[in-house]
Scaffold this motif. Structure first.
Motif, mmCIF file in Angstrom:
data_model
loop_
_atom_site.group_PDB
_atom_site.id
_atom_site.type_symbol
_atom_site.label_atom_id
_atom_site.label_comp_id
_atom_site.label_asym_id
_atom_site.label_seq_id
_atom_site.Cartn_x
_atom_site.Cartn_y
_atom_site.Cartn_z
ATOM 1 N N LEU A 284 0.820 -1.210 0.000
ATOM 2 C CA LEU A 284 0.000 0.000 0.000
ATOM 3 C C LEU A 284 0.855 1.261 0.000
ATOM 4 O O LEU A 284 0.379 2.340 -0.350
ATOM 5 N N ASP A 285 2.119 1.116 0.405
ATOM 6 C CA ASP A 285 3.043 2.249 0.323
ATOM 7 C C ASP A 285 3.599 2.426 -1.092
ATOM 8 O O ASP A 285 4.206 3.455 -1.393
ATOM 9 N N ARG A 286 3.389 1.425 -1.942
ATOM 10 C CA ARG A 286 3.920 1.470 -3.311
ATOM 11 C C ARG A 286 2.811 1.108 -4.306
ATOM 12 O O ARG A 286 3.002 0.297 -5.206
ATOM 13 N N THR A 287 1.670 1.713 -4.139
ATOM 14 C CA THR A 287 0.479 1.297 -4.889
ATOM 15 C C THR A 287 0.621 1.453 -6.397
ATOM 16 O O THR A 287 0.043 0.691 -7.162
ATOM 17 N N GLU A 288 1.405 2.440 -6.845
ATOM 18 C CA GLU A 288 1.517 2.652 -8.290
ATOM 19 C C GLU A 288 2.333 1.564 -8.968
ATOM 20 O O GLU A 288 2.256 1.393 -10.190
ATOM 21 N N ASP A 289 3.127 0.822 -8.190
ATOM 22 C CA ASP A 289 3.964 -0.234 -8.752
ATOM 23 C C ASP A 289 3.236 -1.577 -8.825
ATOM 24 O O ASP A 289 3.770 -2.537 -9.388
ATOM 25 N N VAL A 290 2.047 -1.667 -8.224
ATOM 26 C CA VAL A 290 1.329 -2.944 -8.147
ATOM 27 C C VAL A 290 0.197 -2.935 -9.176
ATOM 28 O O VAL A 290 -0.761 -2.176 -9.051
ATOM 29 N N ALA A 291 0.321 -3.791 -10.189
ATOM 30 C CA ALA A 291 -0.685 -3.829 -11.251
ATOM 31 C C ALA A 291 -1.944 -4.545 -10.783
ATOM 32 O O ALA A 291 -1.891 -5.464 -9.948
ATOM 33 N N VAL A 292 -3.076 -4.118 -11.321
ATOM 34 C CA VAL A 292 -4.361 -4.753 -11.045
ATOM 35 C C VAL A 292 -5.035 -5.063 -12.370
ATOM 36 O O VAL A 292 -5.208 -4.173 -13.217
ATOM 37 N N GLU A 293 -5.394 -6.331 -12.565
ATOM 38 C CA GLU A 293 -6.146 -6.723 -13.768
ATOM 39 C C GLU A 293 -7.603 -6.932 -13.387
ATOM 40 O O GLU A 293 -7.908 -7.596 -12.392
ATOM 41 N N ARG A 294 -8.493 -6.359 -14.180
ATOM 42 C CA ARG A 294 -9.925 -6.425 -13.871
ATOM 43 C C ARG A 294 -10.579 -7.589 -14.621
ATOM 44 O O ARG A 294 -10.337 -7.798 -15.807
ATOM 45 N N HIS A 295 -11.431 -8.322 -13.909
ATOM 46 C CA HIS A 295 -12.168 -9.441 -14.486
ATOM 47 C C HIS A 295 -13.651 -9.269 -14.183
ATOM 48 O O HIS A 295 -14.023 -8.762 -13.116
ATOM 49 N N LEU A 296 -14.482 -9.734 -15.087
ATOM 50 C CA LEU A 296 -15.925 -9.694 -14.879
ATOM 51 C C LEU A 296 -16.412 -11.074 -14.462
ATOM 52 O O LEU A 296 -16.019 -12.086 -15.037
ATOM 53 N N GLY A 297 -17.278 -11.098 -13.454
ATOM 54 C CA GLY A 297 -17.860 -12.350 -13.009
ATOM 55 C C GLY A 297 -19.130 -12.681 -13.769
ATOM 56 O O GLY A 297 -19.997 -11.830 -13.966
ATOM 57 N N SER A 298 -19.251 -13.940 -14.208
ATOM 58 C CA SER A 298 -20.446 -14.413 -14.914
ATOM 59 C C SER A 298 -21.135 -15.458 -14.045
ATOM 60 O O SER A 298 -20.571 -16.537 -13.810
ATOM 61 N N PRO A 299 -22.332 -15.162 -13.539
ATOM 62 C CA PRO A 299 -22.990 -16.093 -12.606
ATOM 63 C C PRO A 299 -23.307 -17.439 -13.255
ATOM 64 O O PRO A 299 -23.728 -17.508 -14.413
#
Length: 562
Positions: A284-299
């Motif tokens: 959390l101190d280096r948030t810009e260095d941590v990539a996040v990939e977004r996924h959509l949930g399909s029920p």
């Protein structure tokens, strides 16, 4: 109008609007221009890949002028394709190509103008799932209202495809999916898992009108803060192993998942083991260095799969249904019942048949060559469990005549198409009223001339035998025309019964016809219990749907009266 004339007409129409052709972008007609109407300033491209105009031209937003950075609905994908008309919602005129491209451009202008001026903010929430999706979709099987600790399961749904990701409660992967994974990956194989924090919010995602979609941990932390669940991020980072952490946000309008990818420099024992509790703060101190990939949930939960297509019609969830006969009608009907919810949410679909699948059956049976020699009830049950998760489907390879007296459940369906068996079943059902389930009979008349169904659910209506009280007598309602031949053929093997040739379309029609009456019964209003669907008008009479009245001379009803 030939293709060259179409191209010239499109070119003239778009050049009149100030658009210029760009030969470098596509092999199809591709133009770039500006929209400057009603205060809207934007640069767009328009591409016409289909000169028959079955599919509409592709329009993309290239720049937004003064509205750059403003969130805009109806834009799909990373290249901002404008969703200006739903597929199939409008018929485009292929004989007026120039006018058609201008019509589409005008529609896109309105969609963009409303969005950039903030008139479509509610649409953004409605379509939020389309904007969130970046990585592969993930199947979601969660009980209603579930929150807390879940897991991402890597499940082999097919031998040919790679594992599919399924989100479920911790240790809560449905047994059917476990069995499917073992069948495709090896009998001892178990799915790999990754912990996932499941968060539930009661308001639509995207309705807050703020912020861009997150691409790193900093943006994701801001997103969680806007929806009031910022504290969940630390909980998600504390669990798991390796360089990936998962968190799922379940909202009324979408199920959105974030795959947090920890930099490789943290893949050391001091961070992953001895100082694991300190890892969230370090990240959390280096948030810009941590990539996040977004996924959509399909029920893929039971309520979603087996109710959504029925609309206001109740599904068969929770019902205990017995289907006797898994042949040419029953095989298709078994699968249709399962698709309608039979065997879900505590119910059970029981399939009964003592026969085995033979090569002669393949031309009009739902099962294929891989099931040859297998009992039809077992084979249909196995096929349904492979294709549809969750369902309780029980195949019973027994002779139904031996258990007619003891049948119990919510509904018994006779799809044998064998009149002697139907008469026997009807006798036990009528004689044991009201302690016997309702019985629905489904059969094909003649060589596919018509399909008929009859629901027997009480003494106030006619039973199966009421159609033809005397075996050697005439039916009360004649279906086949007098000059129609009912051709019966003999199987080559000695001891095999006769069979009536008719196409597989008759089998599928009879199964669908039976399902309609099952759903009507389940809704509480069967209305017409005796129904006829003519498949060949040249061979069959049209009989009006009705509630069959009891026949005074019916031997089955007289036995009950005594």
């Amino acid at each position: 109008m030939d293709e060259q004339e179409v191209l010239r007409t499109i070119d003239a129409a778009l050049r009149q609007e100030g658009f210029k052709k760009d030969w470098s972008q596509s092999a199809h007609p591709y133009y770039v221009g500006r929209i400057e109407r009603h205060g809207l300033e934007a640069e767009v491209s328009i591409e016409v890949p289909d000169l028959d105009f079955v599919d509409p031209p592709v329009i993309k937003l290239l720049s937004r002028g003064k509205a750059e950075g403003k969130r805009t609905p109806h834009l799909l994908g990373p290249d901002d394709m404008v969703c200006y008309v739903a597929k199939g919602a409008m018929v485009l005129d292929r004989y007026d190509p120039g006018g058609t491209v201008l019509q589409c451009l005008k529609l896109a202008e309105k969609v963009l103008g409303d969005g950039l001026r903030g008139r479509s903010d509610l649409d953004y929430a409605d379509e939020f799932s389309q904007y969130w999706a970046a990585g592969p979709s993930i199947l979601v099987d969660l009980p209603e209202g579930f929150r807390g600790d879940g897991e991402i399961f890597y499940v082999g749904l097919s031998r040919r495809a790679k594992d599919k990701l399924v989100l479920a409660p911790k240790d809560g992967l449905p047994p059917s999916l476990k069995a499917l994974h073992a069948a495709n990956r090896g009998i001892k194989a178990t799915p790999e898992i990754a912990p996932c924090r499941i968060v539930r919010v009661d308001r639509d995602l995207g309705a807050d009108r703020g912020g861009a979609l997150p691409r790193n941990l900093r943006g994701f932390a801001a997103f969680l803060d806007r929806i009031g669940v910022a504290h969940e991020l630390k909980l998600a980072l504390e669990v798991g192993t390796g360089l990936t952490r998962w968190i799922a946000i379940c909202a009324p309008n979408a199920i959105c998942l974030a795959e947090i990818k920890i930099p490789k420099r943290f893949d050391r024992p001091e961070f992953m083991k001895s100082r694991k509790s300190a890892l969230p703060k370090l990240l959390l101190d280096r948030t810009e260095d941590v990539a996040v990939e977004r996924h959509l949930g399909s029920p893929i939960d039971e309520r979603f799969l087996y109710q959504r297509n029925l609309g206001t019609v109740p599904s068969l969830a929770g019902k205990n249904i017995i289907l006797i006969g898994c042949g040419t009608i029953g095989g298709f009907l078994a699968y249709n019942l399962a698709q309608s919810g039979a065997g879900s949410l505590g119910g059970c679909l029981t399939l009964i048949d003592s026969d085995r699948l033979s090569p002669a059956n393949l031309g009009r049976h739902i099962l294929g060559m891989s099931f040859l020699g297998q009992n039809k009830a077992d084979g249909c049950a196995e096929y349904i469990r492979e294709q549809l998760p969750h369902l309780a489907v029980d195949g019973r390879p027994v002779d139904a005549t031996a258990i007619l007296k003891s049948l119990s459940g919510d509904l018994v369906i006779d799809a044998t198409g064998e009149e002697p068996f139907s008469i026997a079943l009807n006798h036990h059902a009528v004689s044991q009223r009201p302690n016997y389930p309702p019985v629905l009979h489904a059969w094909i008349v003649g060589n596919g001339g018509a399909a008929q169904v009859l629901l027997c659910d009480g003494p106030e209506h006619g039973c199966f035998k009421c159609q033809k009280p005397k075996l050697a007598g005439e039916p009360r309602y004649r279906v086949m025309r007098p000059d129609s031949d009912n051709e019966l053929l003999r199987n080559p093997a000695c001891g095999d019964g006769l069979y009536a040739p008719f196409p597989v379309s008759a089998s599928m029609s009879a199964a669908a016809f039976a399902l309609d009456l099952v759903l009507a019964w389940n809704s509480g209003d069967p209305r017409h219990r005796y129904r006829t669907r003519v498949l060949d008008p040249d061979r069959s009479f049209q009989i009006k749907d009705m509630n069959l009245t009891p026949a005074p001379e019916c031997p089955a009803c007289q036995t009950r009266a005594q």
